[in-house]
Design an enzyme around this catalytic site. Structure first.
Site, mmCIF file in Angstrom:
data_model
loop_
_atom_site.group_PDB
_atom_site.id
_atom_site.type_symbol
_atom_site.label_atom_id
_atom_site.label_comp_id
_atom_site.label_asym_id
_atom_site.label_seq_id
_atom_site.Cartn_x
_atom_site.Cartn_y
_atom_site.Cartn_z
ATOM 1 C CE LYS A 144 8.887 9.342 -7.828
ATOM 2 N NZ LYS A 144 7.963 8.526 -7.025
ATOM 3 C CG LEU A 145 15.043 10.836 -14.306
ATOM 4 C CD1 LEU A 145 16.287 11.562 -14.815
ATOM 5 C CD2 LEU A 145 13.891 11.058 -15.279
ATOM 6 N N GLY A 146 14.374 6.447 -12.167
ATOM 7 C CA GLY A 146 14.830 5.071 -11.920
ATOM 8 C C GLY A 146 16.338 5.020 -11.752
ATOM 9 C CG ASP B 252 5.466 3.396 -2.282
ATOM 10 O OD1 ASP B 252 5.108 4.217 -3.152
ATOM 11 O OD2 ASP B 252 5.109 2.203 -2.276
ATOM 12 N N GLY C 197 0.885 -1.176 0.000
ATOM 13 C CA GLY C 197 0.000 0.000 0.000
ATOM 14 C C GLY C 197 0.912 1.211 0.000
ATOM 15 C CE1 TYR D 198 0.799 -5.206 -1.846
ATOM 16 C CE2 TYR D 198 1.688 -5.124 -4.065
ATOM 17 C CZ TYR D 198 1.837 -4.927 -2.709
ATOM 18 O OH TYR D 198 3.020 -4.452 -2.219
ATOM 19 N NE ARG E 1 1.109 0.959 -8.495
ATOM 20 C CZ ARG E 1 2.125 1.811 -8.469
ATOM 21 N NH1 ARG E 1 2.289 2.694 -9.441
ATOM 22 N NH2 ARG E 1 3.000 1.795 -7.465
HETATM 23 O O1 LIG Z 1 -0.341 -0.775 -6.219
HETATM 24 C C1 LIG Z 1 -0.869 -0.479 -5.145
HETATM 25 O O2 LIG Z 1 -1.989 -0.007 -5.063
HETATM 26 C C2 LIG Z 1 -0.109 -0.644 -3.913
HETATM 27 O O3 LIG Z 1 -0.227 0.161 -3.068
HETATM 28 C C3 LIG Z 1 0.799 -1.822 -3.820
HETATM 29 C C4 LIG Z 1 2.268 -1.530 -3.650
HETATM 30 O O4 LIG Z 1 2.654 -1.648 -2.297
HETATM 31 C C5 LIG Z 1 2.689 -0.192 -4.198
HETATM 32 O O5 LIG Z 1 2.169 -0.036 -5.493
HETATM 33 C C6 LIG Z 1 4.166 -0.052 -4.290
HETATM 34 O O6 LIG Z 1 4.448 1.273 -4.725
#
Ligand SMILES: O=C(O)C(=O)C[C@H](O)[C@H](O)CO
Length: 310
Positions: free
Chosen positions: A223-225, A255, A32, A88, A165
């Site tokens: 952020k460029l990894g 995060d 999360g 997840y 996402r």
């Molecule tokens: O994708 C999500 O909604 C999450 O929170 C799960 C992962 O812990 C999160 O994406 C990592 O950044």
């Protein structure tokens, strides 16, 4: 003086992480995005609190124990008797990690602005929210904008991580909502990957121009990894190199970056020092499986930065 450095708002998810590519073995952990960020910040010494809803189930209880053991204040966490804590799966393949969710109807997705009555935002220096906090439901999205309004009214700074996402919302809605939210953010933390989906271009300078033209007025850290990050403070753009490591699982690295960055700003670092620190913390967080377990503590990050400097 504020009671908390950072209060974050969003959805915690129980994590089932595949520890061997192609095999059906999963390790239970915690995830999360905003919960990961606030735990990362607490591990760097920040005073933190979390705002969310969990189910009245074993997973909700595990999260409450986790936050309390990490020193994260839980007085703003509500428990829902009728909805579950979300879940997840993380699977690892040739292109990195992929997430599958079991979260629709979760307790957190049913949050509404009444969640904010605890008054925690008014007692904090930073409010941290993300694209995921806004994508999980309309009422959660309303809660984020109400939280931002409260933060502005109380003089707290707003931090926003793009965390796009596309399984959670269509790209057009994501673009519109994130654009609106980034204008309200004092600190905007987009990743290049996320921005590429929103803008269709893969050039960092043009991406930063898009963000500024869209009305973002705060500090932006793109952020460029493995190529590090660029800080845009509205006047100058400063690249900061990444720490190279042999990553096993990048879940939660962004995060960790967000939480560590805010924690170090609260401890008085310049933007450049805070980003260098956050880059190192995020790199260290990829050395183990899961979003929370491998989050480094301040001693580990400082040790690594000392080695680099020496
Ligand atoms: O994708 C999500 O909604 C999450 O929170 C799960 C992962 O812990 C999160 O994406 C990592 O950044």
């Amino acid at each position: 003086m504020a009671d908390f450095d950072i209060v974050a708002l969003g959805e915690p998810l129980v994590e089932l992480n595949q520890t061997h590519k192609g095999q059906l073995q999963y390790l239970q952990g915690f995830g999360g995005d905003t919960s990961n960020a606030v735990i990362a910040a607490a591990r760097q010494g920040a005073r933190c609190a979390y705002l969310t809803r969990v189910g009245n189930d074993a997973f909700g209880a595990q999260f409450l124990d986790l936050w309390q053991s990490e020193g994260v204040d839980t007085t703003g966490v509500q428990t829902d008797d009728d909805a579950h804590t979300g879940l997840y799966f993380v699977q690892h393949g040739p292109d990195g990690h992929a997430f599958s969710y079991l979260r629709r109807g979760s307790a957190a997705s049913l949050m509404n602005p009444a969640l904010l009555q605890s008054g925690l935002i008014e007692r904090s220096r930073f409010l941290h929210v993300s694209g995921i906090s806004m994508a999980i439901s309309t009422s959660a999205c309303d809660t984020v904008f109400a939280a931002i309004a409260r933060a502005h009214a109380a003089g707290a700074q707003v931090s926003l991580d793009s965390n796009l996402r596309l399984r959670l919302w269509p790209v057009d809605r994501a673009r519109a909502v994130l654009r609106e939210a980034m204008r309200e953010a004092d600190v905007f933390l987009p990743s290049m990957d996320d921005m590429q989906h929103l803008t269709g271009n893969d050039d960092p300078e043009r991406t930063l121009d898009w963000i500024r033209d869209g009305g973002a007025a705060g500090v932006v850290v793109l952020k460029l990894g493995k190529d590090g990050s660029i800080i845009d403070d509205g006047r100058t753009r400063t690249p900061v190199a990444a720490l190279r490591v042999d990553a096993v699982d990048a879940t939660g690295a962004g995060d960790c970056f967000a939480g560590s960055l805010l924690a170090r700003r609260c401890q008085g670092d310049s933007w450049e020092d805070a980003v260098r620190y956050a880059n190192a913390a995020a790199a260290l967080s990829t050395l183990g499986y899961g979003a929370v377990d491998p989050l480094p503590r301040a001693e580990q990050v400082l040790e690594r930065l000392k080695l680099l400097a020496g």
